[in-house]
Design a protein around this motif. Structure first.
Motif, PDB file in Angstrom:
ATOM      1  N   HIS A 151      -7.273  -0.247  -0.410  1.00 31.09           N
ATOM      2  CA  HIS A 151      -6.783   1.121  -0.571  1.00 31.09           C
ATOM      3  C   HIS A 151      -5.855   1.204  -1.785  1.00 31.09           C
ATOM      4  CE1 HIS A 151      -7.780   2.654   3.651  1.00 31.09           C
ATOM      5  NE2 HIS A 151      -8.224   1.408   3.605  1.00 31.09           N
ATOM      6  N   LEU A 152      -5.471   2.425  -2.116  1.00 33.43           N
ATOM      7  CA  LEU A 152      -4.487   2.680  -3.175  1.00 33.43           C
ATOM      8  C   LEU A 152      -3.290   3.396  -2.566  1.00 33.43           C
ATOM      9  CD1 LEU A 152      -3.392   2.995  -6.081  1.00 33.43           C
ATOM     10  CD2 LEU A 152      -4.839   5.031  -6.312  1.00 33.43           C
ATOM     11  N   ILE A 153      -2.109   2.803  -2.725  1.00 32.80           N
ATOM     12  CA  ILE A 153      -0.858   3.423  -2.309  1.00 32.80           C
ATOM     13  C   ILE A 153      -0.069   3.763  -3.568  1.00 32.80           C
ATOM     14  CG2 ILE A 153       1.324   3.116  -1.074  1.00 32.80           C
ATOM     15  CD1 ILE A 153      -1.086   3.265   0.776  1.00 32.80           C
ATOM     16  N   ALA A 154       0.312   5.013  -3.733  1.00 34.14           N
ATOM     17  CA  ALA A 154       1.101   5.448  -4.881  1.00 34.14           C
ATOM     18  C   ALA A 154       2.416   6.025  -4.375  1.00 34.14           C
ATOM     19  CB  ALA A 154       0.351   6.494  -5.702  1.00 34.14           C
ATOM     20  N   VAL A 155       3.522   5.467  -4.848  1.00 34.14           N
ATOM     21  CA  VAL A 155       4.856   5.887  -4.419  1.00 34.14           C
ATOM     22  C   VAL A 155       5.563   6.517  -5.606  1.00 34.14           C
ATOM     23  CG1 VAL A 155       7.076   5.138  -3.497  1.00 34.14           C
ATOM     24  CG2 VAL A 155       4.980   3.984  -2.763  1.00 34.14           C
ATOM     25  N   GLY A 156       5.983   7.768  -5.470  1.00 31.64           N
ATOM     26  CA  GLY A 156       6.692   8.383  -6.585  1.00 31.64           C
ATOM     27  C   GLY A 156       6.931   9.865  -6.402  1.00 31.64           C
ATOM     28  N   VAL A 210      -7.465   5.701  -9.588  1.00 32.88           N
ATOM     29  CA  VAL A 210      -8.411   6.281  -8.636  1.00 32.88           C
ATOM     30  C   VAL A 210      -9.843   6.048  -9.111  1.00 32.88           C
ATOM     31  CG1 VAL A 210      -9.250   8.441  -7.631  1.00 32.88           C
ATOM     32  CG2 VAL A 210      -6.788   8.009  -7.791  1.00 32.88           C
ATOM     33  N   GLN A 211     -10.071   6.252 -10.391  1.00 32.17           N
ATOM     34  CA  GLN A 211     -11.413   6.027 -10.944  1.00 32.17           C
ATOM     35  C   GLN A 211     -11.823   4.569 -10.805  1.00 32.17           C
ATOM     36  OE1 GLN A 211     -10.602   7.493 -14.877  1.00 32.17           O
ATOM     37  NE2 GLN A 211     -11.150   9.615 -14.364  1.00 32.17           N
ATOM     38  N   ALA A 212     -10.904   3.655 -11.086  1.00 35.46           N
ATOM     39  CA  ALA A 212     -11.208   2.233 -10.954  1.00 35.46           C
ATOM     40  C   ALA A 212     -11.462   1.859  -9.498  1.00 35.46           C
ATOM     41  CB  ALA A 212     -10.057   1.409 -11.526  1.00 35.46           C
ATOM     42  N   LEU A 213     -10.685   2.440  -8.590  1.00 33.97           N
ATOM     43  CA  LEU A 213     -10.871   2.165  -7.160  1.00 33.97           C
ATOM     44  C   LEU A 213     -12.293   2.502  -6.728  1.00 33.97           C
ATOM     45  CD1 LEU A 213      -9.404   1.444  -4.412  1.00 33.97           C
ATOM     46  CD2 LEU A 213      -9.090   3.922  -4.147  1.00 33.97           C
ATOM     47  N   SER A 214     -12.822   3.611  -7.221  1.00 34.55           N
ATOM     48  CA  SER A 214     -14.169   4.037  -6.835  1.00 34.55           C
ATOM     49  C   SER A 214     -15.243   3.098  -7.367  1.00 34.55           C
ATOM     50  CB  SER A 214     -14.432   5.459  -7.337  1.00 34.55           C
ATOM     51  OG  SER A 214     -14.609   5.492  -8.751  1.00 34.55           O
ATOM     52  N   LEU A 215     -14.919   2.292  -8.381  1.00 33.91           N
ATOM     53  CA  LEU A 215     -15.895   1.387  -8.989  1.00 33.91           C
ATOM     54  C   LEU A 215     -15.879  -0.002  -8.359  1.00 33.91           C
ATOM     55  CD1 LEU A 215     -15.270   2.315 -12.747  1.00 33.91           C
ATOM     56  CD2 LEU A 215     -17.163   3.075 -11.290  1.00 33.91           C
ATOM     57  N   ALA A 239       7.823  -2.433   6.515  1.00 35.08           N
ATOM     58  CA  ALA A 239       7.171  -1.406   5.696  1.00 35.08           C
ATOM     59  C   ALA A 239       5.767  -1.104   6.214  1.00 35.08           C
ATOM     60  CB  ALA A 239       7.114  -1.859   4.238  1.00 35.08           C
ATOM     61  N   ARG A 240       5.036  -2.146   6.580  1.00 32.90           N
ATOM     62  CA  ARG A 240       3.680  -1.937   7.106  1.00 32.90           C
ATOM     63  C   ARG A 240       3.704  -1.086   8.371  1.00 32.90           C
ATOM     64  NH1 ARG A 240      -0.371  -4.545   4.742  1.00 32.90           N
ATOM     65  NH2 ARG A 240      -0.009  -6.536   3.662  1.00 32.90           N
ATOM     66  N   GLY A 241       4.611  -1.428   9.267  1.00 35.41           N
ATOM     67  CA  GLY A 241       4.669  -0.701  10.524  1.00 35.41           C
ATOM     68  C   GLY A 241       5.231   0.702  10.383  1.00 35.41           C
ATOM     69  N   HIS A 242       6.341   0.811   9.668  1.00 32.58           N
ATOM     70  CA  HIS A 242       7.032   2.094   9.546  1.00 32.58           C
ATOM     71  C   HIS A 242       6.183   3.135   8.814  1.00 32.58           C
ATOM     72  CE1 HIS A 242      10.575   4.681   9.484  1.00 32.58           C
ATOM     73  NE2 HIS A 242      10.325   4.929   8.204  1.00 32.58           N
ATOM     74  N   TYR A 243       5.484   2.704   7.765  1.00 33.66           N
ATOM     75  CA  TYR A 243       4.691   3.636   6.956  1.00 33.66           C
ATOM     76  C   TYR A 243       3.197   3.544   7.255  1.00 33.66           C
ATOM     77  CZ  TYR A 243       9.007   4.282   4.359  1.00 33.66           C
ATOM     78  OH  TYR A 243      10.306   4.582   4.012  1.00 33.66           O
ATOM     79  N   GLN A 244       2.846   2.739   8.246  1.00 34.24           N
ATOM     80  CA  GLN A 244       1.445   2.567   8.647  1.00 34.24           C
ATOM     81  C   GLN A 244       0.565   2.274   7.424  1.00 34.24           C
ATOM     82  OE1 GLN A 244       0.716   6.226  10.924  1.00 34.24           O
ATOM     83  NE2 GLN A 244       1.227   5.126  12.811  1.00 34.24           N
ATOM     84  N   LEU A 245       0.981   1.275   6.675  1.00 30.27           N
ATOM     85  CA  LEU A 245       0.251   0.902   5.472  1.00 30.27           C
ATOM     86  C   LEU A 245      -1.033   0.163   5.829  1.00 30.27           C
ATOM     87  CD1 LEU A 245       3.242  -0.391   3.300  1.00 30.27           C
ATOM     88  CD2 LEU A 245       2.122   1.841   3.177  1.00 30.27           C
ATOM     89  N   PRO A 246      -2.066   0.289   5.013  1.00 34.21           N
ATOM     90  CA  PRO A 246      -3.310  -0.449   5.265  1.00 34.21           C
ATOM     91  C   PRO A 246      -3.099  -1.948   5.080  1.00 34.21           C
ATOM     92  CG  PRO A 246      -3.389   0.624   3.127  1.00 34.21           C
ATOM     93  CD  PRO A 246      -2.163   1.137   3.806  1.00 34.21           C
ATOM     94  N   GLU A 247      -3.998  -2.735   5.612  1.00 34.05           N
ATOM     95  CA  GLU A 247      -3.886  -4.186   5.519  1.00 34.05           C
ATOM     96  C   GLU A 247      -3.935  -4.656   4.073  1.00 34.05           C
ATOM     97  OE1 GLU A 247      -3.278  -8.013   6.779  1.00 34.05           O
ATOM     98  OE2 GLU A 247      -3.178  -6.148   7.961  1.00 34.05           O
ATOM     99  N   ARG A 248      -4.775  -4.019   3.261  1.00 37.27           N
ATOM    100  CA  ARG A 248      -4.936  -4.434   1.862  1.00 37.27           C
ATOM    101  C   ARG A 248      -4.808  -3.202   0.968  1.00 37.27           C
ATOM    102  NH1 ARG A 248     -10.233  -6.252   0.925  1.00 37.27           N
ATOM    103  NH2 ARG A 248      -9.441  -7.352  -0.911  1.00 37.27           N
ATOM    104  N   TYR A 249      -3.962  -3.324  -0.051  1.00 41.52           N
ATOM    105  CA  TYR A 249      -3.806  -2.168  -0.937  1.00 41.52           C
ATOM    106  C   TYR A 249      -3.363  -2.560  -2.344  1.00 41.52           C
ATOM    107  CZ  TYR A 249       1.184  -2.470   0.518  1.00 41.52           C
ATOM    108  OH  TYR A 249       2.468  -2.892   0.785  1.00 41.52           O
ATOM    109  N   ARG A 305     -14.764  11.445  -6.255  1.00 37.25           N
ATOM    110  CA  ARG A 305     -15.344  10.100  -6.306  1.00 37.25           C
ATOM    111  C   ARG A 305     -15.513   9.476  -4.920  1.00 37.25           C
ATOM    112  NH1 ARG A 305     -15.525   7.408 -11.292  1.00 37.25           N
ATOM    113  NH2 ARG A 305     -14.975   8.798 -13.020  1.00 37.25           N
ATOM    114  N   GLY A 306     -15.226  10.236  -3.881  1.00 36.40           N
ATOM    115  CA  GLY A 306     -15.490   9.768  -2.530  1.00 36.40           C
ATOM    116  C   GLY A 306     -14.537   8.715  -2.010  1.00 36.40           C
ATOM    117  N   VAL A 307     -13.302   8.671  -2.554  1.00 30.69           N
ATOM    118  CA  VAL A 307     -12.338   7.654  -2.105  1.00 30.69           C
ATOM    119  C   VAL A 307     -11.048   8.276  -1.560  1.00 30.69           C
ATOM    120  CG1 VAL A 307     -13.220   5.854  -3.642  1.00 30.69           C
ATOM    121  CG2 VAL A 307     -11.418   7.409  -4.465  1.00 30.69           C
ATOM    122  N   ALA A 308     -11.068   9.566  -1.265  1.00 32.24           N
ATOM    123  CA  ALA A 308      -9.843  10.246  -0.816  1.00 32.24           C
ATOM    124  C   ALA A 308      -9.261   9.600   0.429  1.00 32.24           C
ATOM    125  CB  ALA A 308     -10.122  11.730  -0.567  1.00 32.24           C
ATOM    126  N   ALA A 309     -10.112   9.080   1.306  1.00 32.30           N
ATOM    127  CA  ALA A 309      -9.621   8.451   2.536  1.00 32.30           C
ATOM    128  C   ALA A 309      -8.910   7.138   2.252  1.00 32.30           C
ATOM    129  CB  ALA A 309     -10.791   8.213   3.497  1.00 32.30           C
TER     130      ALA A 309
END
Length: 380
Positions: free
Chosen positions: A233-238, A221-226, A194-204, A254-258
């Motif tokens: 990172h935040l990964i959302a599947v759906g 997203v709001q909590a991530l910025s705090l 999954a990490r390789g195929h979807y190029q997931l970040p090391e920590r999410y 909130r400056g976390v789009a990346a």
């Protein structure tokens, strides 16, 4: 015993009610193979979704045979299939997704069971169109009152069925949902794939569920910025909905789009590996009938944070954390506590796996058999 099911979701829905329906039939076919299971769908849909079910000798698919039935799927589903059910000598018809065929309301030759998943359209009307609310209230309420027995997927939903629809408490049983054993049996190589195929970040942080307003992903997203930790990172599947634009607008604000990534149409066989790589699973939904994604996370050994206000405490158990769905500061503190305290995270993983064992398929099948057999007694 011959048991028929409303299989529209089985043949057409990739997630949600489709997964629930396939899980129920698959568990019955494995642990109660002496019965016959008829899948009744107005169309063939996507065979890839159910071809595994049809490998069981006890499972068969039934679609309209007449030209009228093929053209008018909704009519067939409500009225046309009754003659087929009688011809096949069906004992029990189980509506797996909140409703029964209108043609079976007074058909005393066939026992009826309906599963009601939630009454979110009543609890949170702001998320539904007025015409949909009226339709659901009428269909679901009439089905619950007409059924010989009603299955609720949580105690929370059971109380709603009794209070809102006026169904006698003795006619409503709680049978919890489960999830695919793939999550508990996940292997390290699935995480690596999954990490390789979807190029997931090391920590999410992981969220899984339809990306719609009720699921409240914007709060994550709001909590991530705090968070002080800017490497997670935040990964959302759906399923993609217009709410995705709201989520990404908040991330940019909130400056976390990346550090936010929305993923859609992920094959179910890849989900366990995506779960397994997460540091914490966060699901701050405002309202759920049960919360299968929490069960998937617990089985995968991932610490869980849910939300207060509905039934997620039933799904996540006493060792998961629960946030106010309107408090990003509270959620940020809970996320930080999990990713910063290894002992807490490990305890949540261990206790979560133990708690998830109560949702095993053998127990669910035992409870379903009891319901079916009791309903059958009323028709002898």
């Amino acid at each position: 015993m011959n048991i028929a099911f409303d299989a529209k979701r089985i043949t057409n829905n990739l997630t949600g009610l489709g997964n629930y329906s396939r899980y129920i039939v698959g568990a019955l076919a494995e642990y109660y193979p002496e019965s016959n299971y008829l899948l009744c769908s107005p169309s063939l849909g996507n065979p890839h979704l159910y071809d595994t079910l049809l490998q069981n000798r006890s499972v068969s698919l039934h679609t309209p045979e007449s030209g009228v039935g093929k053209m008018l799927g909704a009519w067939w589903r409500n009225y046309g299939l009754k003659s087929m059910l009688l011809k096949e000598e069906v004992d029990i018809y189980h509506g797996l997704s909140n409703e029964l065929p209108l043609g079976l309301y007074r058909e005393k030759r066939i026992g009826t069971v309906v599963t009601i998943h939630d009454l979110a359209f009543i609890r949170h009307p702001e998320f539904y169109k007025p015409i949909d609310r009226a339709l659901y209230r009428r269909k679901y309420g009439a089905s619950a009152r007409a059924a010989d027995h009603v299955i609720a997927v949580s105690e929370f939903t059971r109380r709603d069925i009794v209070d809102v629809f006026g169904v006698e408490p003795e006619r409503v049983s709680v049978i919890y949902q489960g999830c695919s054993p793939r999550f508990a049996q996940m292997k390290p190589e699935e995480i690596a794939f999954a990490r390789g195929h979807y190029q997931l970040p090391e920590r999410y942080i992981l969220f899984v569920g339809s990306i719609e307003e009720r699921k409240n992903l914007k709060l994550v997203v709001q909590a991530l910025s705090l968070l002080i930790d800017k490497n997670i990172h935040l990964i959302a599947v759906g399923k993609r909905t217009p709410y995705c634009d709201v989520v990404m607008a908040e991330a940019r604000k909130r400056g976390v789009a990346a550090r936010v990534r929305l993923m859609h149409a992920i094959p179910s066989e890849h989900l366990p590996g995506i779960y397994g790589g997460a540091e914490v699973f966060v699901y701050p939904s405002r309202f759920e009938g049960f919360g299968i994604p929490l069960i998937e996370a617990l089985n995968a050994g991932v610490p869980v944070i849910g939300a207060t206000g509905s039934c997620l405490e039933e799904a996540g158990g006493p060792n998961s954390l629960y946030t106010d769905p309107d408090d990003p500061d509270m959620l940020a503190e809970q996320i930080f506590s999990v990713i910063d305290d290894r002992r807490l995270a490990e305890r949540m993983r261990h206790e979560g796996r133990i708690y998830a064992q109560r949702f095993n398929p053998k127990q669910i099948v035992r409870e379903l058999r009891t319901v079916y057999e009791n309903v059958l007694l009323t028709h002898d």
